[in-house]
Design a protein around this motif. Structure first.
Motif, PDB file in Angstrom:
ATOM      1  N   VAL A  12      -4.720  17.634 -24.951  1.00 18.62           N
ATOM      2  CA  VAL A  12      -3.319  17.778 -24.036  1.00 18.62           C
ATOM      3  C   VAL A  12      -3.211  19.420 -23.812  1.00 18.62           C
ATOM      4  N   LEU A  13      -3.370  20.088 -25.085  1.00 18.26           N
ATOM      5  CA  LEU A  13      -3.248  21.576 -24.815  1.00 18.26           C
ATOM      6  C   LEU A  13      -4.038  22.083 -23.918  1.00 18.26           C
ATOM      7  N   GLU A  14      -5.707  21.465 -24.073  1.00 15.25           N
ATOM      8  CA  GLU A  14      -6.575  22.162 -23.021  1.00 15.25           C
ATOM      9  C   GLU A  14      -6.257  21.822 -21.556  1.00 15.25           C
ATOM     10  N   SER A  19      -4.738  23.432 -16.035  1.00 16.17           N
ATOM     11  CA  SER A  19      -4.045  23.278 -14.912  1.00 16.17           C
ATOM     12  C   SER A  19      -3.210  24.404 -14.243  1.00 16.17           C
ATOM     13  N   LYS A  20      -2.943  25.512 -15.275  1.00 17.75           N
ATOM     14  CA  LYS A  20      -2.239  26.940 -14.991  1.00 17.75           C
ATOM     15  C   LYS A  20      -3.158  27.883 -14.225  1.00 17.75           C
ATOM     16  N   ASP A  21      -2.646  28.550 -13.086  1.00 18.35           N
ATOM     17  CA  ASP A  21      -3.243  29.800 -12.626  1.00 18.35           C
ATOM     18  C   ASP A  21      -3.403  30.768 -13.736  1.00 18.35           C
ATOM     19  N   VAL A  22      -4.367  31.816 -13.422  1.00 14.09           N
ATOM     20  CA  VAL A  22      -4.671  32.838 -14.201  1.00 14.09           C
ATOM     21  C   VAL A  22      -3.396  33.386 -14.938  1.00 14.09           C
ATOM     22  N   GLN A  23      -2.720  34.099 -14.033  1.00 11.48           N
ATOM     23  CA  GLN A  23      -1.452  34.701 -14.566  1.00 11.48           C
ATOM     24  C   GLN A  23      -0.362  33.799 -15.477  1.00 11.48           C
ATOM     25  N   SER A  24      -0.219  32.598 -14.923  1.00 11.32           N
ATOM     26  CA  SER A  24       0.623  31.787 -15.812  1.00 11.32           C
ATOM     27  C   SER A  24      -0.055  31.432 -16.905  1.00 11.32           C
ATOM     28  N   SER A  25      -1.128  31.409 -17.194  1.00 12.24           N
ATOM     29  CA  SER A  25      -2.032  31.020 -18.209  1.00 12.24           C
ATOM     30  C   SER A  25      -1.894  32.195 -19.329  1.00 12.24           C
ATOM     31  N   ILE A  26      -2.127  33.429 -18.805  1.00  6.91           N
ATOM     32  CA  ILE A  26      -1.857  34.505 -19.706  1.00  6.91           C
ATOM     33  C   ILE A  26      -0.524  34.571 -20.250  1.00  6.91           C
ATOM     34  N   PHE A  28       1.409  31.932 -20.725  1.00  7.15           N
ATOM     35  CA  PHE A  28       1.809  30.785 -21.383  1.00  7.15           C
ATOM     36  C   PHE A  28       1.278  31.120 -22.848  1.00  7.15           C
ATOM     37  N   LYS A  29      -0.067  31.731 -22.716  1.00  6.19           N
ATOM     38  CA  LYS A  29      -0.822  32.036 -23.990  1.00  6.19           C
ATOM     39  C   LYS A  29       0.014  32.816 -24.880  1.00  6.19           C
ATOM     40  N   SER A  30       0.577  33.746 -24.251  1.00  4.71           N
ATOM     41  CA  SER A  30       1.442  34.975 -24.936  1.00  4.71           C
ATOM     42  C   SER A  30       2.570  34.165 -25.756  1.00  4.71           C
ATOM     43  N   VAL A  31       3.349  33.399 -24.931  1.00  4.52           N
ATOM     44  CA  VAL A  31       4.360  32.678 -25.611  1.00  4.52           C
ATOM     45  C   VAL A  31       4.056  31.659 -26.416  1.00  4.52           C
ATOM     46  N   LEU A  32       2.943  30.770 -26.305  1.00  2.00           N
ATOM     47  CA  LEU A  32       2.345  29.970 -27.141  1.00  2.00           C
ATOM     48  C   LEU A  32       1.947  30.605 -28.500  1.00  2.00           C
ATOM     49  N   LYS A  33       1.260  31.804 -28.310  1.00  3.13           N
ATOM     50  CA  LYS A  33       0.725  32.600 -29.545  1.00  3.13           C
ATOM     51  C   LYS A  33       1.903  32.850 -30.521  1.00  3.13           C
ATOM     52  N   LEU A  34       3.012  33.385 -30.172  1.00  7.56           N
ATOM     53  CA  LEU A  34       4.124  33.587 -30.798  1.00  7.56           C
ATOM     54  C   LEU A  34       4.820  32.296 -31.486  1.00  7.56           C
ATOM     55  N   MET A  68      -8.206  28.574 -29.042  1.00  4.61           N
ATOM     56  CA  MET A  68      -8.009  28.105 -27.845  1.00  4.61           C
ATOM     57  C   MET A  68      -7.180  29.168 -27.066  1.00  4.61           C
ATOM     58  N   ILE A  69      -6.073  29.593 -27.570  1.00  4.75           N
ATOM     59  CA  ILE A  69      -5.353  30.509 -26.956  1.00  4.75           C
ATOM     60  C   ILE A  69      -5.431  32.058 -26.981  1.00  4.75           C
ATOM     61  N   GLY A  70      -6.669  32.284 -27.720  1.00  5.31           N
ATOM     62  CA  GLY A  70      -7.015  33.552 -27.720  1.00  5.31           C
ATOM     63  C   GLY A  70      -6.421  34.180 -28.861  1.00  5.31           C
ATOM     64  N   ASP A  71      -5.910  33.711 -29.879  1.00  2.00           N
ATOM     65  CA  ASP A  71      -5.235  34.388 -31.008  1.00  2.00           C
ATOM     66  C   ASP A  71      -6.268  34.768 -32.038  1.00  2.00           C
ATOM     67  N   VAL A  72      -7.138  35.785 -31.825  1.00  2.00           N
ATOM     68  CA  VAL A  72      -8.193  35.891 -32.611  1.00  2.00           C
ATOM     69  C   VAL A  72      -7.627  36.330 -34.222  1.00  2.00           C
TER      70      VAL A  72
END
Length: 222
Positions: A12-14, A19-26, A28-34, A68-72
Motif C-alpha cells: 500500500v505504501l509503495e 502515484s505521487k509526482d516527484v515534488q509531492s513524493s519528496i 510526503f516522504k519528509s512528513v512520513l519520515k518524522l 522505502m522512504i529514504g530514511d537511511v
C-alpha cells in the motif's frame, strides 16, 4: 497490537509513493519520515514485554519502511539494534546467532552511508564472530581474507572518524578565532571612540578657556 505488520502495508505504501509526482513524493516522504520515527518509538514501547521474535519482526518491518522512504539513518539504526538483540539472545536461541558475514555487510553499508562510528562497532562485532585463525584449518585462506577485509573496513572507518575529528577541531578553532577578532575590533573601536571623545572634550575645554581669557581682557580694557 494495533499496527499492521505485513507485506500488505508495504505494498500500500509503495503504491502511494509511486502515484505521487516527484515534488509531492519528496514532501510526503519528509512528513512520513518524522511520523514513522515517532511511531517506531511507540511500537517498541508497546512490545517491550513481547517475545524476541515479535521484536525482530517489527524491526524488520520498520527497516523496510524506512528504506522505502529514504530514511537511511533510522534504517541503519534499527538494523544495528536488531543485530545486537539477536547477538544477546543467541545463548538462549542459537538460531539467532549473527554471522561474521552479516556484521561485515552491515559495516559496509554503514561506511558507505557515512556512519563511520557504527561501522567501526560492526567491525569489532565481526572480529569477535570470526574468532582465531588456525593454520591447520581447511578454511585458513578464507579466514585470512575475512580478517583482512575486517581490518580494511575498520581502518577506513577510523580514518573517517579521525578526519571528522580534525575537521571539527579546525572548525571550532576558526569560530574561536573569528570571535576573538570580533572582540578585538570591538575593543579597538571602543578605545578609538573614547580617544576621539577625550580629544574633542580637550579641544572644547581649551576653547572655553580661551574665550574666558578673551572676555576678561575685554573687561579690563573697557
Amino acid at each position: 497490537m494495533e499496527y499492521m505488520i505485513d507485506d500488505v502495508t508495504i505494498r500500500v505504501l509503495e503504491s502511494i509513493l509511486v502515484s505521487k509526482d516527484v515534488q509531492s513524493s519528496i514532501e510526503f516522504k519528509s512528513v512520513l519520515k518524522l511520523f514513522m520515527r515517532d511511531e517506531s518509538l511507540l511500537i517498541f514501547g508497546e512490545i517491550a514485554e513481547e517475545s524476541v521474535e515479535i521484536k525482530l519482526t517489527c524491526a524488520e518491518f520498520l527497516v523496510r519502511v524506512f528504506a522505502m522512504i529514504g530514511d537511511v539513518e533510522s534504517c541503519l539504526a534499527l538494523r544495528y539494534e536488531a543485530l545486537v538483540l539477536r547477538d544477546e539472545m543467541a545463548a538462549v536461541h542459537p538460531e539467532l546467532q549473527v554471522t561474521c558475514k552479516e556484521w561485515l555487510t552491515f559495516a559496509e553499508h554503514s561506511l558507505e552511508n557515512g556512519f563511520h562510528s557504527i561501522a567501526n562497532q560492526a567491525c569489532e562485532k565481526a572480529r569477535m564472530c570470526s574468532g582465531a585463525i588456525h593454520l591447520e584449518s581447511d578454511d585458513f585462506l578464507h579466514d585470512v581474507h575475512v580478517m583482512e577485509k575486517i581490518d580494511r573496513l575498520k581502518d577506513s572507518a577510523l580514518l573517517k572518524i579521525s578526519s571528522q575529528s580534525v575537521q571539527a577541531q579546525a572548525k571550532a578553532y576558526s569560530k574561536q578565532k573569528k570571535v576573538k577578532e570580533s572582540t578585538q575590533q570591538l575593543v579597538i573601536s571602543t578605545e578609538t571612540q573614547k580617544g576621539s571623545s577625550l580629544f574633542r572634550s580637550g579641544i572644547k575645554k581649551h576653547n572655553l578657556r580661551k574665550l574666558h581669557e578673551y572676555r576678561c581682557l575685554r573687561m579690563l580694557s573697557g
